[in-house]
Design a protein around this motif. Sequence first.
Motif, PDB file in Angstrom:
ATOM      1  N   ALA A 173       1.793  -0.131   3.062  1.00 24.88           N
ATOM      2  CA  ALA A 173       1.632  -0.945   4.271  1.00 24.88           C
ATOM      3  C   ALA A 173       0.426  -1.869   4.164  1.00 24.88           C
ATOM      4  CB  ALA A 173       1.499  -0.032   5.493  1.00 24.88           C
ATOM      5  N   ALA A 174      -0.654  -1.363   3.570  1.00 24.52           N
ATOM      6  CA  ALA A 174      -1.866  -2.169   3.460  1.00 24.52           C
ATOM      7  C   ALA A 174      -1.687  -3.354   2.513  1.00 24.52           C
ATOM      8  CB  ALA A 174      -3.029  -1.295   2.988  1.00 24.52           C
ATOM      9  N   PRO A 253      -4.078   9.717  11.376  1.00 27.76           N
ATOM     10  CA  PRO A 253      -4.308   8.355  10.873  1.00 27.76           C
ATOM     11  C   PRO A 253      -4.785   7.402  11.968  1.00 27.76           C
ATOM     12  CG  PRO A 253      -2.233   9.211  10.026  1.00 27.76           C
ATOM     13  CD  PRO A 253      -2.685  10.158  11.103  1.00 27.76           C
ATOM     14  N   SER A 254      -4.192   7.511  13.158  1.00 22.97           N
ATOM     15  CA  SER A 254      -4.612   6.655  14.266  1.00 22.97           C
ATOM     16  C   SER A 254      -6.029   6.999  14.719  1.00 22.97           C
ATOM     17  CB  SER A 254      -3.641   6.805  15.444  1.00 22.97           C
ATOM     18  OG  SER A 254      -2.369   6.296  15.104  1.00 22.97           O
ATOM     19  N   TYR A 255      -6.368   8.298  14.697  1.00 27.11           N
ATOM     20  CA  TYR A 255      -7.712   8.717  15.079  1.00 27.11           C
ATOM     21  C   TYR A 255      -8.745   8.103  14.139  1.00 27.11           C
ATOM     22  CZ  TYR A 255     -11.576  11.836  16.337  1.00 27.11           C
ATOM     23  OH  TYR A 255     -12.793  12.337  16.737  1.00 27.11           O
ATOM     24  N   THR A 264      -5.698   0.706   7.452  1.00 25.26           N
ATOM     25  CA  THR A 264      -4.522   1.574   7.354  1.00 25.26           C
ATOM     26  C   THR A 264      -4.489   2.349   6.049  1.00 25.26           C
ATOM     27  OG1 THR A 264      -3.285  -0.015   8.706  1.00 25.26           O
ATOM     28  CG2 THR A 264      -2.002   1.596   7.469  1.00 25.26           C
ATOM     29  N   GLY A 265      -4.839   1.692   4.939  1.00 25.95           N
ATOM     30  CA  GLY A 265      -4.797   2.351   3.644  1.00 25.95           C
ATOM     31  C   GLY A 265      -5.761   3.516   3.542  1.00 25.95           C
ATOM     32  N   LYS A 266      -7.021   3.303   3.912  1.00 23.58           N
ATOM     33  CA  LYS A 266      -8.022   4.371   3.826  1.00 23.58           C
ATOM     34  C   LYS A 266      -7.718   5.496   4.813  1.00 23.58           C
ATOM     35  CE  LYS A 266     -11.841   1.505   2.134  1.00 23.58           C
ATOM     36  NZ  LYS A 266     -13.213   0.990   2.412  1.00 23.58           N
ATOM     37  N   ALA A 267      -7.300   5.125   6.020  1.00 23.27           N
ATOM     38  CA  ALA A 267      -6.958   6.153   7.009  1.00 23.27           C
ATOM     39  C   ALA A 267      -5.795   7.007   6.522  1.00 23.27           C
ATOM     40  CB  ALA A 267      -6.624   5.508   8.351  1.00 23.27           C
TER      41      ALA A 267
END
Length: 429
Positions: A173-174, A253-255, A264-267
């Motif tokens: 996604a990233a 991931p959202s947190y 997004t990638g790191k999360a």
Amino acid sequence: MAIPSVALGDIPAAEPSVPRRYAWVVFALTFGLLISDYMSRQVLNAVFPLLKVEWTLSDAQLGLLSGIVAVMVGLLTFPLSLLADRWGRVRSLALMAMLWSLATLGCAVAQTFPQMFAARFFVGVGEAAYGSVGIAVVISVFPAHLRATLTGAFMAGGMFGSVLGMGLGGVLAAHLGWRWAFAGMALFGLLLALLYPLIVSEKRIAPVAAAEARQQAGGRSLRSLFGSRSVIAAYLGSGLQLFVAAAVMVWIPSYLNRYYHLDTGKAGLISAVIVLVGGSGMVLCGILCDRLGRANPPRKIILAIGFCLVSCVLLSIAFHLPPGTAQLSLLAMGMLVAAGTSGPSGAMVANLTAPAVHGTAFATLTLANNLLGLAPGPLLTGVLADHIGLDRAFQLIPLLSILAALVFIYARRHYHNDMRRLRGEEEGA
């Protein structure tokens, strides 16, 4: 009076006639499809932040997209498992994989929330009975003394698939956009779905499967599925505890995106590590229960109670801390035991139901896990997040583990008497 541990064992099934090398090929492909199953299910979590911005979705809507899969799995596991036993397990598994993979591809091309919801609906339909039918295929081609090892590995495969779904999904996604995250999961599943029936032959595993079906049809009653207070408590306790584990797994991931300000990638990668810790904990807690409960099987229930309470304490403390290394460390420790009740819950269900209906018993356990935990956990967390914020929602969610612990305490009170009655019925049959 304690029940001898030997009385708690399963009745061995007929030894399979397939070569051991072929059996491991069957396991590898079936396990690969299980990985695909959970990759397709959990990739959505990694792209929550992107969908929220692009389609201006609420947290409740995001939770619904995640929860609908678990709802369909919970509702359809039982009937589709019975249908697969009659129609053919290999054909059923290939068809299931094809359906969830095509539905995941539908997620990649969805243009609106209703279209995405419809695609996720069919992901759930395709995945509904895969776990129970898949483990039935694997067990049918291996000797009985390997059942515990195979079942533990199969259950942990769900967590590992979730790790890959969130981790790879976040990276795709990233770099390529959220649509390619879904497309990547779909292509992997389609490839395995096409290979599976070409390599795994129904004729080679059907004799064993047919013998099991005859045993279930002509042997014991299904009454033991709900025939004791302990087994009902095992279903309930397992589902309630998974409410907490599922909520953290879906929303972490959202947190990390909102409170750690990670992309997004790191999360997705950090979330994948946390979920991997949870999957490893499922295996380790199961091993611990088998070792400590070998001479005293009810001790496994005590450990289940301990897992509930320890996870409640660790996760509650973690989500009351400010973002940082200490919070992430405690969060990982909490997740290590959060899903640890899966092993003892499965052992309770196996011990408290007739061996001839163990497949149906585990389908019932799957139903409870989904309807009480995997489906409502993400949804209600999203609803709470809309009203009080995701950080405060996470401070409340771990408290449900106290209720799960109370249910397991109830199960322990009645376990001995329920076991005596079941063994008496078996001896008198």
